[in-house]
Design a protein around this motif. Structure first.
Motif, mmCIF file in Angstrom:
data_model
loop_
_atom_site.group_PDB
_atom_site.id
_atom_site.type_symbol
_atom_site.label_atom_id
_atom_site.label_comp_id
_atom_site.label_asym_id
_atom_site.label_seq_id
_atom_site.Cartn_x
_atom_site.Cartn_y
_atom_site.Cartn_z
ATOM 1 N N THR A 140 0.835 -1.197 0.000
ATOM 2 C CA THR A 140 0.000 0.000 0.000
ATOM 3 C C THR A 140 0.871 1.248 0.000
ATOM 4 O O THR A 140 0.664 2.188 -0.779
ATOM 5 N N ALA A 141 1.870 1.230 0.875
ATOM 6 C CA ALA A 141 2.757 2.389 0.972
ATOM 7 C C ALA A 141 3.552 2.564 -0.310
ATOM 8 O O ALA A 141 3.738 3.676 -0.805
ATOM 9 N N LYS A 142 3.993 1.445 -0.848
ATOM 10 C CA LYS A 142 4.743 1.510 -2.097
ATOM 11 C C LYS A 142 3.879 2.176 -3.169
ATOM 12 O O LYS A 142 4.325 3.057 -3.898
ATOM 13 N N GLY A 143 2.615 1.753 -3.221
ATOM 14 C CA GLY A 143 1.707 2.341 -4.196
ATOM 15 C C GLY A 143 1.669 3.859 -4.048
ATOM 16 O O GLY A 143 1.880 4.595 -5.014
ATOM 17 N N LEU A 144 1.470 4.313 -2.802
ATOM 18 C CA LEU A 144 1.394 5.752 -2.551
ATOM 19 C C LEU A 144 2.671 6.470 -2.968
ATOM 20 O O LEU A 144 2.658 7.443 -3.726
ATOM 21 N N PHE A 145 3.795 5.976 -2.448
ATOM 22 C CA PHE A 145 5.061 6.690 -2.630
ATOM 23 C C PHE A 145 5.598 6.570 -4.059
ATOM 24 O O PHE A 145 6.081 7.536 -4.626
ATOM 25 N N VAL A 146 5.517 5.369 -4.601
ATOM 26 C CA VAL A 146 6.101 5.162 -5.928
ATOM 27 C C VAL A 146 5.263 5.863 -6.999
ATOM 28 O O VAL A 146 5.791 6.599 -7.837
ATOM 29 N N ASP A 147 3.948 5.648 -6.929
ATOM 30 C CA ASP A 147 3.091 6.322 -7.906
ATOM 31 C C ASP A 147 3.118 7.829 -7.696
ATOM 32 O O ASP A 147 3.136 8.609 -8.647
ATOM 33 N N GLY A 148 3.119 8.230 -6.428
ATOM 34 C CA GLY A 148 3.158 9.656 -6.107
ATOM 35 C C GLY A 148 4.410 10.306 -6.669
ATOM 36 O O GLY A 148 4.355 11.372 -7.282
ATOM 37 N N ARG A 149 5.535 9.638 -6.456
ATOM 38 C CA ARG A 149 6.783 10.201 -6.965
ATOM 39 C C ARG A 149 6.741 10.314 -8.484
ATOM 40 O O ARG A 149 7.133 11.324 -9.051
ATOM 41 N N PRO B 131 10.758 16.743 -1.525
ATOM 42 C CA PRO B 131 9.404 16.225 -1.252
ATOM 43 C C PRO B 131 8.868 15.373 -2.401
ATOM 44 O O PRO B 131 8.149 14.405 -2.169
ATOM 45 N N ARG B 132 9.229 15.725 -3.605
ATOM 46 C CA ARG B 132 8.761 14.934 -4.748
ATOM 47 C C ARG B 132 9.307 13.512 -4.679
ATOM 48 O O ARG B 132 8.601 12.541 -4.941
ATOM 49 N N SER B 133 10.585 13.381 -4.323
ATOM 50 C CA SER B 133 11.187 12.052 -4.247
ATOM 51 C C SER B 133 10.670 11.274 -3.039
ATOM 52 O O SER B 133 10.563 10.060 -3.074
ATOM 53 N N ALA B 134 10.372 12.005 -1.980
ATOM 54 C CA ALA B 134 10.030 11.349 -0.716
ATOM 55 C C ALA B 134 8.591 10.853 -0.705
ATOM 56 O O ALA B 134 8.329 9.670 -0.554
ATOM 57 N N THR B 135 7.658 11.781 -0.836
ATOM 58 C CA THR B 135 6.251 11.440 -0.655
ATOM 59 C C THR B 135 5.434 11.714 -1.913
ATOM 60 O O THR B 135 4.223 11.533 -1.909
ATOM 61 N N GLY B 136 6.097 12.178 -2.955
ATOM 62 C CA GLY B 136 5.369 12.507 -4.171
ATOM 63 C C GLY B 136 4.612 13.818 -4.043
ATOM 64 O O GLY B 136 3.657 14.064 -4.763
ATOM 65 N N GLN B 137 5.033 14.687 -3.130
ATOM 66 C CA GLN B 137 4.400 16.000 -2.993
ATOM 67 C C GLN B 137 5.252 17.042 -3.717
ATOM 68 O O GLN B 137 6.477 16.983 -3.664
#
Ligand code: SF4
Lengths: 241, 466
Positions: B27-36, B257-263
Motif C-alpha cells: 500500500t505504501a509503495k503504491g502511494l510513494f512510488v506512484d506519487g513520486r 518532497p517529490r522524491s520522498a512522498t510525491g508531494q
C-alpha cells in the motif's frame, strides 16, 4: 561487420539453443559471426561477490579474446552490462588496460539492442502465434537502456500480440548469488513477478537474461503453472520457439 | 539504538513469509512510488537531479569550509553550535543543556540522529521526559519504544487496526477506527505536552551556511510547535547536512518532497534562523545546534564519500524490491533499505552488518531514483570487496569462488567441468525438465524449481558442428 558472440556461461551450461539462436539471428542480420572457443565467463559473479582480482583476470581474458571484433554481442543484458559499464571500473588504476576495456565496452551490446539499433535487422526470421509479455531485466533496462528494442523486434512478427504486464520493470528476484544467499526473499520476488505475468493473460513471457529465465520458469512450475512458456528473445525471434 | 543487523538473514527470512506485512508495504509503495512518478513529471527531473547532485557533492567536498561558515552565521544570530563525535556525546550534550536550563520535559519532532544515539533513554535516565510528537514516532514511543521501520514513515509496518488497539489500550479511551478521529485523539494527548515542555528537539533536513539557518520539511504541524513554543530549541543533525546557500536550498526543495512522498511541496516547510528577537512573537530564547560526526567524517576522502550526499528522502527504500518484501526492521538498525545497506555497515562496523551489502539483487532501481544520484549498488559492491579483503566471508564461499574463478581461466578444464556439471544436474532432474531438490543450493529449491539444463553444453555442440 565482424561480430564476436559472447555466449555467456549460463547459456553454455543451461540453454545452448539460445546461443545457436543468437548465432543465426546475427547471421540473418548480415554479420560475420565469430565464437571464440576459449571464452568462459565475463567475471560478473566474482565482481559482485567482491573479488575484484578474480574479476579483473577474467576481464583481461575476455578482452583479449574479443578485441579483434567490430562488436561483441551477448544474449544477456547483465553480461553485456558487465563488460560495457563495469570493466572500465576494474582497470581504473591501469591506463593501458583501461583504454582497451573502455574501447571494447563501447562496442559491446545486448542482443536485441544490437539487432534493433546497430545491425538494423529488418526481417525477423522467426514466426510465433500467440500473446506474449516482455519482462525487462534489470541490467539491460537500467544499465543499457534496453526497453524499446526487443519490443520493436517483436512488433515485426505478425503473429505476436504483445501485452504489457504490471511491474514489467520490477526485479524477478534472481540477482546472481542473491538467489541462493537469500533464497526466501528471492523466491518471493519471483512469485510477485509470476503473479503479474500470469495476470497479463500472456501465453509466454519473453526475456533476455538467463538468470531471470531460471528464476521465473522455476517459480512458475513450482506454482503448478505448466502452461505459460518462458522464452528467450533469441528463441522467439529466430523461430526456435 | 541497539544494532541487530547481524541477524538480517533470519529476520528477513521470517519477514519474507509475512504476507500481512507485505500487504502494508505494498500500500505504501503504491502511494510513494506512484506519487513520486506523478510529482517528478512536473519538473525537468534529470536536470534537477544533476543540479542537486552537484550542490551536495560540492558541499561535501568542502565540508569544513561550509561548517565553519555555518557556525559563524548561526552564532552571529544567537545560536550556539556544538559538535558531537558519537551518539554518547549527543546524549551528554543534550542532557547538559537540559540541566543548564532546568528542563523537565522535552518535546521532539523527528530526528534520525536521536535514534542513532538512543537519546530518549538517556533523557529519561537524566530525569527529562521525552515526548515524540510526530504521529508515527509517537505511536512507536507509546508502544514500548518500538524502533521505526522507515525513515520518513516510521510506522509503515503497522495497520490502522493495530494502532487503534494500541491507542485504546494506552489512552484508555473508547477504540476509534477512523484515521481522522485517531489523529485528533493523539493531538489531544499531545497538546498538554506542547504547552508544558521546556525544550524542543528537532532534526534538520538542511543547514544553510550563508544564513546559519536550519530547514525543516514536515507534514504535520508538530515540527513548528517543537521549534517555536519551548524556551530552548536543540537541533541535532549530521555534519553532512550543510549546504552553502538559500538558492541551493530552493533547488533541493524541488526534488526532496517529490522524491520522498510525491508531494510538490511538503505541508510544512520552515527555515529557522536565530533566537527570538525582541520584535518576534515566538521562537526559542536559546538555540543549540548539535552537529554530529558518528562515522560521517571518516567517509570523507574514502570510496564511500558519495554516500554523504544523501538527503534522506527514502526513495531508494520505497522502490527497493527487497525492502518491499522484508520491511525495515529486518535491517536491524536506524536506516533500512539500500541507503541503510550502505550506511549501517559504515556507521556500526562492517563486521557487524555482514549481510546488508549482500541483501540486494543489484537491480539498480535505487540509484535510478536517488535524487542526488548516489550509486548505491556500486557502494554495496565496494563493501562486499572490503569483506573479501578483510577475510570476513565464510570459508566455503571463498573456496568455491576461488575454484570457479580459477577454472574459468583454464578453458579446457572449464569445458570439462561444465560438461560434468551439466550431466550432474540432469541426473538430479531424473530425466525431467526440472530439479525439485538441489543439494548444492537447497535455498533455491526450497521456494521454486530449478529448470534442468538442455543436456549438453553450447561448447560441446558447437565444436561438433564445426
Ligand atoms: S540514498 Fe538517495 S534515494 Fe536513498 S534516501 Fe538518500 S537521497 Fe534518498
Amino acid at each position: 561487420m565482424k561480430v564476436g558472440l559472447f555466449v555467456t556461461c549460463l547459456v553454455d551450461l543451461m540453454r545452448p539453443r539460445i546461443g545457436f539462436a543468437a548465432l543465426r539471428l546475427l547471421q540473418a542480420a548480415g554479420c560475420e559471426v565469430v565464437v571464440p572457443t576459449t571464452q568462459t565467463c565475463c567475471g560478473q559473479p566474482a565482481y559482485n561477490s567482491g573479488d575484484r582480482r578474480a574479476a579483473r583476470l577474467l576481464a583481461e581474458k575476455l578482452i583479449a579474446e574479443f578485441e579483434s571484433c567490430d562488436h561483441v554481442v551477448a544474449p544477456s543484458g547483465s553480461c553485456a552490462g558487465m563488460i560495457r559499464m563495469h570493466y572500465p571500473d576494474l582497470f581504473a588504476d591501469d591506463p593501458a588496460w583501461l583504454e582497451r576495456a573502455a574501447a571494447l565496452g563501447a562496442r559491446t551490446h545486448e542482443l536485441s539492442d544490437f539487432l534493433a539499433t546497430v545491425a538494423r535487422l529488418d526481417k525477423v526470421p522467426g514466426a510465433f502465434a500467440g500473446t506474449v509479455t516482455y519482462h525487462d531485466a534489470c541490467s539491460g533496462l537500467r544499465e543499457l537502456g534496453v526497453k524499446a528494442q526487443p519490443r520493436a523486434l517483436l512488433a515485426k512478427m505478425p503473429g505476436v500480440r504483445l501485452v504489457e504486464m504490471d511491474g514489467a520493470e520490477e526485479c524477478c528476484g534472481f540477482g546472481g548469488a542473491f538467489a541462493v544467499k537469500f533464497g526466501d526473499i528471492s523466491a518471493r520476488l519471483a512469485e510477485k513477478k509470476c503473479d503479474n505475468l500470469r495476470a497479463s493473460g500472456a501465453d509466454a513471457v519473453v526475456l533476455s537474461d538467463l538468470g531471470c529465465m531460471l528464476s521465473i520458469e522455476g517459480k512458475l512450475r513450482r506454482m503448478g503453472d505448466e502452461k505459460t512458456r518462458v522464452l528467450h528473445i533469441a528463441e522467439i525471434l529466430s523461430g526456435e520457439a | 539504538m541497539l544494532v541487530r543487523s547481524m541477524h538480517f538473514k533470519a529476520r528477513a527470512g521470517a519477514a519474507a513469509a509475512d504476507r500481512v506485512l507485505q500487504g502494508k508495504l505494498a500500500t505504501a509503495k503504491g502511494l510513494f512510488v506512484d506519487g513520486r512518478r506523478r510529482a517528478v513529471a512536473e519538473i525537468d527531473l534529470e536536470a534537477t537531479r544533476d543540479a542537486s547532485q552537484t550542490i551536495r557533492s560540492r558541499a561535501v567536498a568542502d565540508l569544513d569550509l561550509w561548517l565553519e561558515r555555518f557556525e559563524q552565521e548561526a552564532t552571529r544570530r544567537g545560536g550556539q553550535v556544538l559538535w558531537a563525535r558519537d551518539g554518547a556525546e549527543i546524549c551528554r550534550l543534550v542532557t547538559e543543556i537540559a540541566r543548564r536550563h532546568d528542563v523537565k520535559k522535552a518535546i521532539k519532532s523527528k530526528s534520525m540522529l536521536s535514534e542513532e544515539a538512543g537519546l530518549n533513554a538517556a533523557l529519561e535516565a537524566a530525569g527529562v521526559q521525552p515526548v515524540e510528537t510526530d504521529l508515527g514516532e509517537y505511536i512507536l514511543q507509546i508502544n514500548d519504544n518500538e524502533p521505526p521501520s522507515h525513515i520518513i514513515a516510521p510506522v509503515i509496518h503497522k495497520t490502522k487496526e493495530e494502532v487503534a488497539d494500541l491507542f485504546a489500550r494506552v489512552h484508555g479511551k473508547p477504540r476509534k477506527t477512523e484515521i481522522g478521529e485517531m489523529t485528533r485523539e493523539a493531538r489531544e494527548m499531545l497538546r498538554q505536552h506542547f504547552l508544558s515542555a521546556d525544550m524542543g528537539i528537532s532534526g534538520g533536513n538542511f543547514l544553510v551556511a550563508e544564513t546559519g539557518s536550519v530547514a525543516l520539511v514536515t507534514n504535520e504541524g508538530n515540527g513548528r510547535m517543537v521549534t517555536t513554543l519551548p524556551r530552548v530549541h536543540v537541533v541535532i543533525t549530521g555534519v553532512e547536512k550543510v549546504i552553502p546557500t538559500l538558492e541551493d536550498l530552493a533547488t533541493l526543495m524541488r526534488i526532496l518532497p517529490r522524491s520522498a512522498t510525491g508531494q510538490s511541496i511538503s505541508n510544512y516547510f520552515s527555515v529557522l534562523t536565530g533566537v527570538k528577537r525582541p520584535e518576534d512573537t515566538d521562537g526559542p530564547e536559546h538555540l543549540y545546534f548539535i552537529l554530529v560526526d558518528n562515522g560521517r567524517v571518516g567517509l570523507l576522502g574514502s570510496e564511500f564519500q558519495d554516500m554523504l550526499r544523501c538527503i534522506r528522502c527514502a526513495a531508494c527504500m520505497n522502490h527497493c524490491p527487497v525492502y518491499q518484501t522484508v520491511g525495515g526492521h529486518a535491517y536491524g538498525w536506524v536506516y533500512p533499505g539500500p541507503m541503510g545497506a550502505v550506511l549501517t555497515p559504515l556507521f556500526v562496523g562492517i563486521e557487524n552488518a555482514l549481510d546488508l551489502p549482500h541483501a540486494a539483487t543489484m537491480c539498480n532501481q535505487c540509484s535510478v531514483v536517488c535524487p542526488v544520484k548516489i550509486p548505491l549498488p556500486d557502494l554495496m559492491r565496494k563493501l562486499r570487496e572490503q569483506q573479501v579483503a578483510r577475510s570476513l566471508r565464510p570459508w566455503g564461499e571463498r573456496a568455491a569462488l576461488r575454484l570457479w574463478a580459477w577454472l574459468a581461466r583454464h578453458p579446457t578444464l572449464y569445458a570439462f567441468a561444465a560438461k560434468l556439471g551439466v550431466r550432474y544436474l540432469n541426473w538430479l532432474a531424473e530425466g525431467g525438465d526440472r530439479i525439485r531438490v538441489m543439494g548444492v543450493a537447497p535455498s533455491w529449491t526450497a521456494g521454486r524449481d530449478f529448470p534442468a539444463p538442455e543436456g549438453r553444453t553450447f561448447r560441446e555442440l558447437y565444436s561438433e558442428r564445426k
